[in-house]
Enzyme design. Structure first.
Site, short mmCIF file in Angstrom:
data_model
loop_
_atom_site.label_atom_id
_atom_site.label_comp_id
_atom_site.label_asym_id
_atom_site.label_seq_id
_atom_site.Cartn_x
_atom_site.Cartn_y
_atom_site.Cartn_z
N PHE A 158 -11.46 -3.31 10.82
CA PHE A 158 -12.34 -3.11 9.84
C PHE A 158 -11.93 -3.40 8.44
O PHE A 158 -10.60 -3.72 8.32
CB PHE A 158 -12.98 -1.60 9.48
CG PHE A 158 -11.58 -0.56 8.92
CD1 PHE A 158 -11.24 -0.31 7.84
CD2 PHE A 158 -11.03 0.04 10.25
CE1 PHE A 158 -10.13 0.60 7.42
CE2 PHE A 158 -10.11 1.09 9.89
CZ PHE A 158 -9.71 1.08 8.77
N TYR A 211 0.89 -1.22 -0.01
CA TYR A 211 0.07 0.10 0.03
C TYR A 211 0.69 1.28 0.13
O TYR A 211 0.18 2.37 -0.24
CB TYR A 211 -0.95 -0.05 1.13
CG TYR A 211 -2.03 -1.07 0.93
CD1 TYR A 211 -3.05 -0.76 0.02
CD2 TYR A 211 -2.07 -2.16 1.64
CE1 TYR A 211 -4.00 -1.70 -0.32
CE2 TYR A 211 -2.98 -3.33 1.40
CZ TYR A 211 -3.97 -2.98 0.31
OH TYR A 211 -5.05 -3.91 0.15
#
Length: 405
Positions: A405, A124
């Protein structure tokens, strides 16, 4: 030429894209029963799929929430909650194309920050995300670990039934509030999966709540793992803390005191705790709090550099000019003067130069500019500026997310 296109997911493609995500993360295909329970938490909104014809080969999902930043402001956040590419279509530009569309969507909707938990950390950074908050894993042996006599005490702790937990904890989390930089809101679509978050498979988790003079002000979720073997039949269970949130130090101390008082337990293990949580200082013998691991707790992407930099506060210090480079969102590229009074674009010469992923690491206060420069992530044009940047960006409390999450 590509053999796929990236577009928003439609309502009737929701389950297929969730199955795709599960396969890319090596989990089982979702059952009909699980889809009934969890489908509401996988809306089509803010999901972009890569499709070969009508067949999904990739998914990039997010939901809208908010995040606390240094100084107490709460900003809109794009929480990236699912990214995956089908195994036979990896390394063909699918992920890059989806991430580009997702970032463009954040920009178009005025979302200044995006965040995720990285299953593979090396992926990322190239899309502008930086490791912005850390969490520690702590081991407390029982019965040796106990709180010392001067730790604040007060209030009561009660255990909830699973039905009570599902009803009461969402509101309690909201009342506790986003009191530490990096904490995020839990919107309505997050909570339908609270059955597993709070009570676990087959009711394996336990939820306890602390109540102070003003009412409920903290909760802990935990389960236990049996350590007994043929060789050690009397070995106590390990108590595993899934999450612990409190509004103040009294509630925090009370819940830790409760955990350390549970019988037939050989130790307490808590993962993803704030790195500056003073558990060692709370014990009669600080050596009985052992940090066994430190991991990335949140990755942050600054989507709108001037808006994000302008929203957080800075400590007293002399100004520093940052040259920020953002290859994916060129509008962010530029020079920014950071002062205790705010941030502005400038044509002045830069003191420090960094890519936007490094800005994400610096933004919440987890990393010092000096350390990032020593690691080769900041180019130093004025050596004196490192100390100024350290002073400006440093926060009193370490950032922490505390929500999966």
């Amino acid at each position: 030429m590509t053999d796929f296109d990236v577009r928003p997911v439609t309502e009737d493609e929701r389950r297929g894209t969730l199955d795709l995500l599960g396969r890319s993360l090596h989990t089982n295909r979702i059952s009909d029963e699980s889809w009934v329970q969890y489908g509401v938490s996988w809306p089509a909104a803010h999901k972009f799929g890569a499709f070969d014809g009508g067949t999904p080969i990739g998914i990039a999902s997010s939901f809208d929430t908010e995040i606390a930043v240094p100084g107490g402001a709460v900003l809109p956040l794009g929480a990236v909650d699912g990214v995956g590419v089908r195994a036979d279509r990896t390394r063909r530009g699918v992920l890059t194309a989806m991430m580009a569309v997702q970032l463009a969507d954040f920009v178009s909707r005025g979302i200044p920050l995006a965040a995720l938990h990285a299953s593979e950390p090396t992926i990322y950074g190239r899309f502008g995300y930086g490791s912005a908050a850390l969490g520690k894993t702590v081991w407390l042996p029982r019965p040796a670990a106990r709180l010392h006599d001067r730790v604040p005490a007060g209030g009561d702790v009660r255990m909830l039934t699973p039905e009570e937990a599902l009803k009461e904890i969402p509101g309690l989390y909201q009342r506790i509030g986003l009191h530490r930089a990096g904490m995020i809101g839990r919107p309505a679509e997050w909570w339908p999966i609270a059955h597993d978050r709070l009570v676990g498979p087959k009711g394996s988790y336990v939820v306890a709540v602390h109540s102070g003079p003003g009412g409920d002000d903290g909760f802990v979720v935990y389960d236990t793992a049996d350590r007994r073997t043929l060789e050690s039949p009397d070995e106590g269970a390990v108590l595993k803390v899934r999450e612990l949130h409190t509004a103040d130090p009294v509630a925090r101390a009370a819940l830790w005191r409760f955990l350390l008082s549970i019988d037939l337990v050989s130790g307490v293990r808590a993962r993803y705790r704030p790195v500056d949580e003073p558990l060692a200082a709370m014990l009669a013998d600080h050596r009985h709090a052992r940090t066994t691991d430190v991991e990335d707790d949140l990755w942050l992407r600054v989507v709108d550099v001037p808006a994000a930099l302008g929203a957080r506060t800075y400590r007293a210090g002399d100004p520093v000019v940052l040259a920020v480079t953002d290859r994916h969102l060129p509008a962010n590229t530029g020079h920014y003067e950071v002062t205790p009074d705010g941030v502005r674009r400038t044509d002045a010469e830069a003191d420090l130069a960094l890519d936007v992923d490094t800005l994400g690491m610096l933004y919440l206060g987890e990393w010092r500019a000096t350390a990032l420069a020593e690691a080769g992530r900041i180019t130093v044009r004025d050596p004196a500026a490192l100390g100024r940047a350290d002073e400006l960006f440093t926060t009193l409390a370490a950032p922490w997310c505390g929500t999966h999450f």
